[in-house]
Enzyme design. Structure first.
Site, PDB file in Angstrom:
ATOM      1  N   GLU A 276       3.395 -13.163   2.715  1.00  0.00           N
ATOM      2  CA  GLU A 276       2.579 -12.705   1.591  1.00  0.00           C
ATOM      3  C   GLU A 276       2.364 -13.820   0.564  1.00  0.00           C
ATOM      4  O   GLU A 276       2.568 -13.637  -0.633  1.00  0.00           O
ATOM      5  CB  GLU A 276       3.219 -11.465   0.942  1.00  0.00           C
ATOM      6  CG  GLU A 276       3.375 -10.324   1.932  1.00  0.00           C
ATOM      7  CD  GLU A 276       3.892  -9.022   1.327  1.00  0.00           C
ATOM      8  OE1 GLU A 276       4.691  -9.074   0.380  1.00  0.00           O
ATOM      9  OE2 GLU A 276       3.484  -7.953   1.835  1.00  0.00           O
ATOM     10  N   ARG A 326       0.426  -5.993  13.167  1.00  0.00           N
ATOM     11  CA  ARG A 326       1.469  -6.348  12.191  1.00  0.00           C
ATOM     12  C   ARG A 326       2.843  -5.863  12.641  1.00  0.00           C
ATOM     13  O   ARG A 326       3.854  -6.519  12.387  1.00  0.00           O
ATOM     14  CB  ARG A 326       1.094  -5.754  10.827  1.00  0.00           C
ATOM     15  CG  ARG A 326       2.181  -5.866   9.801  1.00  0.00           C
ATOM     16  CD  ARG A 326       1.645  -5.562   8.433  1.00  0.00           C
ATOM     17  NE  ARG A 326       2.736  -5.322   7.490  1.00  0.00           N
ATOM     18  CZ  ARG A 326       2.560  -5.058   6.216  1.00  0.00           C
ATOM     19  NH1 ARG A 326       1.337  -4.987   5.712  1.00  0.00           N
ATOM     20  NH2 ARG A 326       3.586  -4.851   5.418  1.00  0.00           N
ATOM     21  N   ASP A 355       6.595  -1.473   6.791  1.00  0.00           N
ATOM     22  CA  ASP A 355       6.998  -1.710   5.409  1.00  0.00           C
ATOM     23  C   ASP A 355       7.425  -0.426   4.699  1.00  0.00           C
ATOM     24  O   ASP A 355       6.681   0.107   3.879  1.00  0.00           O
ATOM     25  CB  ASP A 355       5.815  -2.356   4.666  1.00  0.00           C
ATOM     26  CG  ASP A 355       6.237  -2.974   3.348  1.00  0.00           C
ATOM     27  OD1 ASP A 355       7.442  -3.001   3.074  1.00  0.00           O
ATOM     28  OD2 ASP A 355       5.351  -3.419   2.607  1.00  0.00           O
ATOM     29  N   GLU A 377      17.716  -4.083   6.112  1.00  0.00           N
ATOM     30  CA  GLU A 377      17.159  -3.952   4.753  1.00  0.00           C
ATOM     31  C   GLU A 377      16.453  -2.610   4.615  1.00  0.00           C
ATOM     32  O   GLU A 377      15.532  -2.306   5.376  1.00  0.00           O
ATOM     33  CB  GLU A 377      16.162  -5.089   4.474  1.00  0.00           C
ATOM     34  CG  GLU A 377      15.459  -4.968   3.125  1.00  0.00           C
ATOM     35  CD  GLU A 377      14.478  -6.112   2.816  1.00  0.00           C
ATOM     36  OE1 GLU A 377      14.650  -7.236   3.337  1.00  0.00           O
ATOM     37  OE2 GLU A 377      13.516  -5.865   2.062  1.00  0.00           O
ATOM     38  N   GLU A 383       9.035   2.882  -3.190  1.00  0.00           N
ATOM     39  CA  GLU A 383       7.665   2.365  -3.295  1.00  0.00           C
ATOM     40  C   GLU A 383       6.639   3.276  -2.616  1.00  0.00           C
ATOM     41  O   GLU A 383       5.639   3.653  -3.217  1.00  0.00           O
ATOM     42  CB  GLU A 383       7.613   0.959  -2.688  1.00  0.00           C
ATOM     43  CG  GLU A 383       6.204   0.394  -2.625  1.00  0.00           C
ATOM     44  CD  GLU A 383       6.162  -1.041  -2.124  1.00  0.00           C
ATOM     45  OE1 GLU A 383       7.225  -1.608  -1.818  1.00  0.00           O
ATOM     46  OE2 GLU A 383       5.055  -1.592  -2.044  1.00  0.00           O
TER      47      GLU A 383
HETATM   48  O1  GCW Z   1       6.197  -3.714   0.508  1.00  0.00           O
HETATM   49  C1  GCW Z   1       5.928  -4.949   0.051  1.00  0.00           C
HETATM   50  C2  GCW Z   1       5.791  -4.793  -1.419  1.00  0.00           C
HETATM   51  C3  GCW Z   1       5.856  -6.100  -2.131  1.00  0.00           C
HETATM   52  C4  GCW Z   1       7.156  -6.789  -1.720  1.00  0.00           C
HETATM   53  C5  GCW Z   1       7.150  -6.982  -0.211  1.00  0.00           C
HETATM   54  C6  GCW Z   1       8.419  -7.616   0.318  1.00  0.00           C
HETATM   55  C7  GCW Z   1       8.591  -8.166  -3.025  1.00  0.00           C
HETATM   56  O2  GCW Z   1       4.592  -4.128  -1.694  1.00  0.00           O
HETATM   57  O3  GCW Z   1       5.823  -5.846  -3.509  1.00  0.00           O
HETATM   58  O4  GCW Z   1       7.362  -7.999  -2.397  1.00  0.00           O
HETATM   59  O5  GCW Z   1       7.022  -5.741   0.402  1.00  0.00           O
HETATM   60  O6  GCW Z   1       9.253  -6.888   0.826  1.00  0.00           O
HETATM   61  O7  GCW Z   1       8.586  -8.821   0.228  1.00  0.00           O
END
Ligand code: GCW
Length: 669
Positions: A276, A326, A355, A377, A383
């Site tokens: 990212e 992904r 995610d 993790e 979120e």
């Molecule tokens: O889910 C995403 C989040 C980001 C986050 C990323 C990660 C810290 O939207 O905000 O960044 O994962 O885990 O690195």
């Protein structure tokens, strides 16, 4: 005091439950951590007995509670790192002995004992022995130094404000809370390391960081920091951050050496690289093993470790490309590196391949890697699971993940066994949680969201605890010991994930959230975007074909999962749309069509939130007004959110397929 004590708000115990030994704690061990153990005992016991309790340092005639360190204590631990964490609580005549194999273990023994007293479990549970299951039990803060928290839903950071490091009573309360649930490692800054945070490992901030290190050390917790892989370029005058470049290597060695000069007990680094937009070894054509090992070698002489994240994927995808997936990314990047990481590197793997969605399969990387230290993790911060407005108790989800059989070796090679080191004999491994705290009075925005924080800690110590047991413990310690409260709160917590899932994206497909904010529905919000998060709905059906004929993701699993996931008929239905493109008219095991399932679950989800509201109302006057009102307000917002999800999801699919709801309910927006 502008913060609550959460589960450390010890209440007076009944007269008949008091044992004469309780008011005579004798500390038979030395050092800062042992001293903390004694102090914690006295704080808690004074509250529970309703009279001051002072620490003694010599054995006395009367019954006492003896706090001791017994280095040669026998344990059932499978490795040395864990053995040092074993503790025991037992009775000898009228006295109670709390012994730890180390001072850190003694502290855990004391917190455990205090919890047992608070929960009135002492007679039932003693003698009690415990070796924590996860060697590392780590909190990841996504706090930024401007005082904001990435994906924080409970106020601002209590670590930083306006690029200054804060240190106050709240920080101390925080350390106590963390230690009390077994935490032994804390990363104090966001994995996205921006400009100012890059300086955390330098003299600009090190002295202040040391204050935290010293505080955490008192509680047996090691401090870690997230670092910027491009630090040599940003802080030094080196034009590259190539991990094989001698100047870069030397820069890190020097930087690390200095960190340890100031903070001798520093834990190590957490790294998000090539992800990212973050810099990483790929820029120089190097592998993630090159990157991680370079840092590991700099840390090794000082006993530090590198936690390296596997959240590496292409975030610049073209939605028309149906082959790039992904979900495959972590495995594709890291599998071929198995066995090439240094001993003090841990790969930190998100629980699922995407995610932190409300439902995902378990990352196949856990069942792939065999010669690499691994850490699971999870995201305690909600979120994608309601942002601590909606109730979503995540312990049942994490328990499913830990219990998942990867079949990596034989049957029974569960994620729990892998990340606890039992499968491959590793001692640097464990669980990391992205924490959900902030400076809100109640720490976690929604009072009930604290159950996830508490539960993460408890689960990493003892994964065999059930979700109900953890919920009950938390509720009794934090809200009230009254049965009528537990009877409401425990089922509310334990059913909340299922409720949330019902009104969210269906059957494992995930996403459908408002871009960037990730709260509330936007069915196509990410559909034609670059993030690789597609549901592929059209006139006929929905879902991503991840079979061999599709993206091939299923092949990353060991048998029998590969075959089970590969067929619609055998694929667990809660994950059906994650693995398959399915027509709306497909008949599920319930006998319902897919489209009818979508309609029904979305109506049910809303009804269940209404029911939760009713249940919660019955607690008026039985718990603190503050907690009651906080959750009441959150549930009202949750209901609005659930309705919006219901209406948007149902309308979207009704418009796509034109198939009416069998029950003829109002579907509109
Ligand atoms: O889910 C995403 C989040 C980001 C986050 C990323 C990660 C810290 O939207 O905000 O960044 O994962 O885990 O690195």
């Amino acid at each position: 005091m502008n913060y609550t004590k959460c589960w450390l708000d010890y209440q007076p115990i009944l007269e008949e439950k008091k044992k004469s030994c309780y008011c005579h704690p004798v500390l038979m061990a030395e050092g800062v951590v042992a001293k903390t153990a004694g102090e914690e005992y006295c704080i808690a016991m004074s509250e529970m007995l309703g009279e001051p309790v002072d620490l003694l340092y010599d054995i006395i005639e009367e019954p006492s509670v003896c706090l001791e360190v017994v280095e040669d204590m026998e344990t059932d631990a499978t490795n040395d790192a864990l053995a040092k964490q074993s503790f025991k609580i037992h009775q000898e005549e009228d006295s109670i002995i709390i012994s730890g194999k180390s001072a850190e273990a003694l502290l855990q023994g004391v917190f455990t004992f205090l919890r047992m007293v608070a929960l009135d479990q002492i007679d039932e549970k003693m003698p009690y022995t415990c070796t924590p299951v996860m060697p590392l039990r780590m909190m990841n803060h996504w706090d930024d130094m401007d005082g904001s928290i990435e994906r924080g839903y409970s106020g601002r950071s209590f670590f930083y404000d306006d690029y200054e490091i804060l240190y106050n009573e709240r920080t101390e309360m925080y350390a106590r809370m963390m230690a009390s649930i077994g935490t032994n490692a804390i990363v104090i800054n966001n994995v996205n390391v921006h400009e100012k945070e890059t300086y955390l490992i330098t003299d600009v901030y090190l002295q202040q960081v040391k204050q935290y290190t010293d505080l955490f050390a008192k509680y047996g917790i090691k401090l870690f920091m997230s670092v910027n892989f491009a630090a040599p370029m940003e802080l030094g005058d080196i034009p590259v951050s190539d991990p094989l470049n001698p100047d870069v290597i030397q820069w890190w060695e020097k930087a690390v050496k200095h960190v340890y000069e100031v903070i001798p007990n520093f834990g190590g680094f957490l790294v998000k690289a090539d992800s990212e937009g973050r810099p990483g070894p790929f820029t120089y054509g190097r592998t993630h093993a090159d990157g991680a090992n370079m840092l590991a070698k700099a840390l090794a002489p000082h006993g530090g470790i590198v936690v390296w994240r596997c959240f590496v994927y292409n975030c610049g995808q073209d939605w028309r490309d149906r082959k790039t997936d992904r979900a495959r990314a972590a495995y594709d990047h890291f599998m071929e590196l198995d066995g090439t990481f240094d001993d003090n590197v841990i790969l930190q793997i998100k629980n699922g391949p995407m995610d932190f969605q409300v439902r995902e399969p378990v990352s196949p990387l856990f069942g792939g890697l065999k010669k690499t230290n691994m850490m699971l993790e999870v995201q305690i911060a909600q979120e994608y699971t309601g942002q601590q407005i909606d109730l979503c108790y995540l312990i049942p989800m994490w328990k499913e993940i830990l219990a998942f059989d990867t079949y990596a070796d034989d049957e029974g090679t569960t994620v729990e066994k892998i990340v606890s080191g039992q499968s491959y004999g590793q001692s640097v491994c464990g669980m990391a949680g992205v924490i959900n705290t902030g400076d809100d009075e109640n720490w976690t925005g929604n009072d009930l969201a604290a159950a996830n924080l508490y539960g993460f800690g408890r689960l990493s110590m003892e994964p065999s605890l059930t979700a109900e047991e953890i919920a009950e413990e938390w509720s009794k310690l934090s809200l009230s010991k009254e049965k009528e409260v537990t009877d409401v709160v425990v089922p509310m917590l334990c059913n909340s994930w299922s409720t949330y899932e019902k009104y969210n994206a269906p059957l494992g497909i995930g996403w459908m959230v408002t871009p960037h904010y990730h709260y509330g529905p936007d069915i196509d919000g990410y559909e034609y975007d670059r993030w690789g998060t597609y549901h592929r709905a059209d006139l006929h059906g929905i879902g991503v074909d991840r079979t061999e004929a599709g993206t091939g993701y299923v092949t990353q699993y060991n048998e029998p999962w590969r075959s089970i996931y590969a067929k619609k008929e055998t694929c667990p239905e809660e994950l059906l749309l994650f693995f398959h493109y399915v027509p709306y008219t497909y008949v599920l095991k319930t006998g319902k069509t897919l489209i009818q399932h979508i309609y029904d679950t979305h109506f049910e989800g809303v009804e269940e939130v209404e029911e939760m509201q009713k249940q919660w109302t019955s607690l008026n006057g039985k718990i603190s007004d503050r907690a009651f009102e906080c959750v009441t307000e959150r549930l009202a917002r949750q209901l609005e959110n659930a309705k919006e999800w219901r209406d948007r999801v149902n309308t979207y699919f009704y418009r796509k397929c034109g198939i009416a709801d069998e029950k003829n309910r109002n579907i509109y927006l």
